[in-house]
Design an enzyme around this catalytic site. Sequence first.
Site, mmCIF file in Angstrom:
data_model
loop_
_atom_site.group_PDB
_atom_site.id
_atom_site.type_symbol
_atom_site.label_atom_id
_atom_site.label_comp_id
_atom_site.label_asym_id
_atom_site.label_seq_id
_atom_site.Cartn_x
_atom_site.Cartn_y
_atom_site.Cartn_z
ATOM 1 N N CYS A 20 4.715 28.645 -16.567
ATOM 2 C CA CYS A 20 3.619 28.770 -17.621
ATOM 3 C C CYS A 20 2.854 28.283 -18.235
ATOM 4 C CB CYS A 20 5.099 30.019 -18.578
ATOM 5 S SG CYS A 20 5.725 31.041 -17.776
ATOM 6 N N GLU A 21 2.047 27.798 -18.086
ATOM 7 C CA GLU A 21 1.337 26.897 -19.161
ATOM 8 C C GLU A 21 -0.062 27.106 -18.163
ATOM 9 O OE1 GLU A 21 2.068 22.514 -19.577
ATOM 10 O OE2 GLU A 21 4.539 23.310 -18.659
ATOM 11 N N ARG A 46 -0.981 16.000 -9.522
ATOM 12 C CA ARG A 46 -1.883 15.513 -10.085
ATOM 13 C C ARG A 46 -2.957 15.992 -10.338
ATOM 14 N NH1 ARG A 46 -4.492 12.899 -5.974
ATOM 15 N NH2 ARG A 46 -4.782 10.746 -7.837
ATOM 16 N N TYR A 102 2.051 11.015 -4.146
ATOM 17 C CA TYR A 102 2.000 10.882 -5.440
ATOM 18 C C TYR A 102 1.969 12.221 -5.002
ATOM 19 C CZ TYR A 102 1.361 6.305 -5.418
ATOM 20 O OH TYR A 102 1.346 5.245 -5.412
ATOM 21 N N TYR A 120 -3.809 13.774 -14.054
ATOM 22 C CA TYR A 120 -5.163 12.927 -14.282
ATOM 23 C C TYR A 120 -6.674 13.973 -13.269
ATOM 24 C CZ TYR A 120 -0.463 10.354 -12.129
ATOM 25 O OH TYR A 120 0.397 9.635 -11.828
ATOM 26 N N PRO A 151 0.494 -1.430 -0.138
ATOM 27 C CA PRO A 151 -0.011 -0.278 -0.208
ATOM 28 C C PRO A 151 1.409 0.755 0.015
ATOM 29 C CG PRO A 151 0.358 -0.784 2.680
ATOM 30 C CD PRO A 151 1.091 -1.709 1.291
ATOM 31 N N GLY A 152 0.241 2.380 -0.716
ATOM 32 C CA GLY A 152 0.851 3.731 -0.787
ATOM 33 C C GLY A 152 0.349 4.434 -0.096
HETATM 34 N N1 LLP Z 1 2.492 -1.785 -6.163
HETATM 35 C C1 LLP Z 1 3.208 -1.326 -7.222
HETATM 36 C C2 LLP Z 1 3.596 -2.847 -7.776
HETATM 37 C C3 LLP Z 1 2.367 -0.435 -8.321
HETATM 38 O O1 LLP Z 1 2.441 -0.237 -9.187
HETATM 39 C C4 LLP Z 1 1.434 1.049 -7.148
HETATM 40 C C5 LLP Z 1 1.302 1.623 -7.657
HETATM 41 C C6 LLP Z 1 1.642 0.196 -5.740
HETATM 42 C C7 LLP Z 1 1.840 -0.803 -5.308
HETATM 43 C C8 LLP Z 1 0.779 1.475 -4.482
HETATM 44 O O2 LLP Z 1 -0.437 2.013 -4.682
HETATM 45 P P1 LLP Z 1 -0.723 2.650 -4.047
HETATM 46 O O3 LLP Z 1 -1.667 1.766 -2.671
HETATM 47 O O4 LLP Z 1 -0.435 3.912 -3.743
HETATM 48 O O5 LLP Z 1 -2.792 2.329 -4.762
HETATM 49 N N2 LLP Z 1 1.056 8.537 -9.696
HETATM 50 C C9 LLP Z 1 -0.275 8.033 -9.441
HETATM 51 C C10 LLP Z 1 -0.126 6.835 -8.998
HETATM 52 C C11 LLP Z 1 0.267 6.047 -9.204
HETATM 53 C C12 LLP Z 1 0.530 4.540 -8.863
HETATM 54 C C13 LLP Z 1 1.352 3.424 -9.642
HETATM 55 N N3 LLP Z 1 2.169 2.289 -8.564
HETATM 56 C C14 LLP Z 1 -1.059 9.522 -8.742
HETATM 57 O O6 LLP Z 1 -1.041 10.107 -8.002
HETATM 58 O O7 LLP Z 1 -2.335 9.155 -8.859
#
Ligand code: LLP
Length: 422
Positions: free
Chosen positions: A347-348, A317, A376, A321, A278-279
Site C-alpha cells: 500500500c504505497e 531495489r 541485493y 534506487y 566482490p558481491g
Molecule cells: N565491500 C564493501 C566494503 C562494501 O561496502 C560492498 C558493498 C562490497 C564490498 C560489495 O560491493 P559489490 O561488489 O557488490 O558492488 N544494496 C545496493 C548495493 C549496496 C552495496 C554496499 N556495499 C544495491 O542493491 O545496489
Amino acid sequence: MNHFELREGELYCEDVSLARIAEAVGTPVYVYSSATLERHYLVLRDALRDAGLGEPLIAFAVKANSNVAVLKTLGALGAGADVVSEGEVRRALAAGIAPERIVFSGVGKTAQEIAFALQAGVAEINVESEPELKLVDQVAQGLKTRARIAIRVNPDVEAGGHAKISTGKAENKFGVSFAEAERLYANASNAAGLKPVGVACHIGSQITDLAPMEAAFGKMRSLVERLRRQGLAVERLDLGGGLGVPYFNQPEPPSPAAYAAMIARVMAGLEIQFAFEPGRMIAANAGVLVARVQHVNARPEGRNFLVLDAAMNDLLRPAMYDAYHDIRPVRPRPGAAVTYDVVGPVCETGDTFTRDRALAPMQAGDLLAFMTAGAYGAAMSSEYNSRPLVPEVLVKGAAFAVVRPRQTYDEMLARERPAPWL
Ligand code: LLP
C-alpha cells in the site's frame, strides 16, 4: 553470461523450467543458478590469476546474497567471505568458509561483534575510524589476543553509480583519509592488541568505469609504499568490490579480464597479497525473482497496471534506487508488445517496479521473472505489510532445492508475544 534461457518457448534456469519451480514452491520465489554463480567466481579468479596477481583472496560480499547454500556453493570453489555483522560471520562459518578466509568490514561493529569475530579467528578486521581502532585494540587485549587489522582508506574519488551506494568520497561515512591511514597504521603497530596486516578500500558499488578504480588503486599502491618506507610491514592490499553488472539498459561494464589487467598495470612490481570483496558481479546475474500476475488492470484513461504477487518487500531495489531490472515473461505469449506499469500489492506508490515497460502481452496467472536479482534481492527482503519472507531455490543442472522455505504465518506470529499488561 548466465544460465537463464528460453527453451521451447519457456524460461529455464539451467535444466529446470521456472514454471515447474513456481508450481512446486509457489510465487514469489527467488531462483539461483549454481552454474552461473560458479562461472562468475571462476572467471574472476582466472582473470586475476592470468594477469599475474597470484592467488588473491576473493571474499564474496555476503551482504549481496547471504543464503548459506549460495555461500557453500562459492566456498566449495575456494571463495572467502566479506562480512559486515556477526550474523554474516555466522552465516559464512555455517557455510563452511574457513575463518582465515573471512574479512570483517563495516563502520559500526560493536564490541560484541568484534569479540565474536576474534574468537572465531577471522583473517582480518577492516577498521574504518580511529575510535573503532581503539575499540578493536581494547576488545583484543581483553581476550589476550592481537587482532589482525587492515585500515580502510577512503580514497576520495568520484565513482558514479547511485548516490546511495557510492562510498569512496570524503563526505561518505566510510574509511579514513590517506594521511590518517598512515598515522593509524603506525599507532596500530605499537598497540598491544593490534597487528596491522594491510590496507583496504572500496569506492562504491555498480561501477561501470575502470577509471575511478584505477585512480583509487594507484593511491593505495603509493600508501603501501609509504608505509613500507617507514619500516612497517604491509602483507595485504584489499581492493574492495564494486565492479558493475549489465542491468540490461546500461553500458556494458568492464570485463573481469580488463579489470585484472588494469590492476596488474597499476600494481606492477608490488609484492603483496591481494584481496577482493566482490558481491554483485558474482551473484546478480545468477538469480531471478519469479512472480505471478494477479491482475491486469487496464484503466480506461490509459495506464495499464500489471499487479504482481511480488512487492517492494521482496525486491527493494527499484523503490530504493530507481533500479532497472529486465522483466521476462516465463512463457512469452505471441502478439504485439504492450506497455505496462508493473506494480506490487503493497500500500504505497513506491511499490512500483517500473513504469511504461513494453512487454509481451500478459494475462492474470502468467509468470514473469525479474532478471539480475541474485544480488541485493532476497538479502534486502523484508516482511513489510506482514508478507512472509520470500523463499529461495537453488538449481544445479536438472535438480533444484528449496534453500529457504516460504515462512508460514504461524512462524511469523510465533516470534511476537503480548506485553505482560496486555
Ligand atoms: N565491500 C564493501 C566494503 C562494501 O561496502 C560492498 C558493498 C562490497 C564490498 C560489495 O560491493 P559489490 O561488489 O557488490 O558492488 N544494496 C545496493 C548495493 C549496496 C552495496 C554496499 N556495499 C544495491 O542493491 O545496489
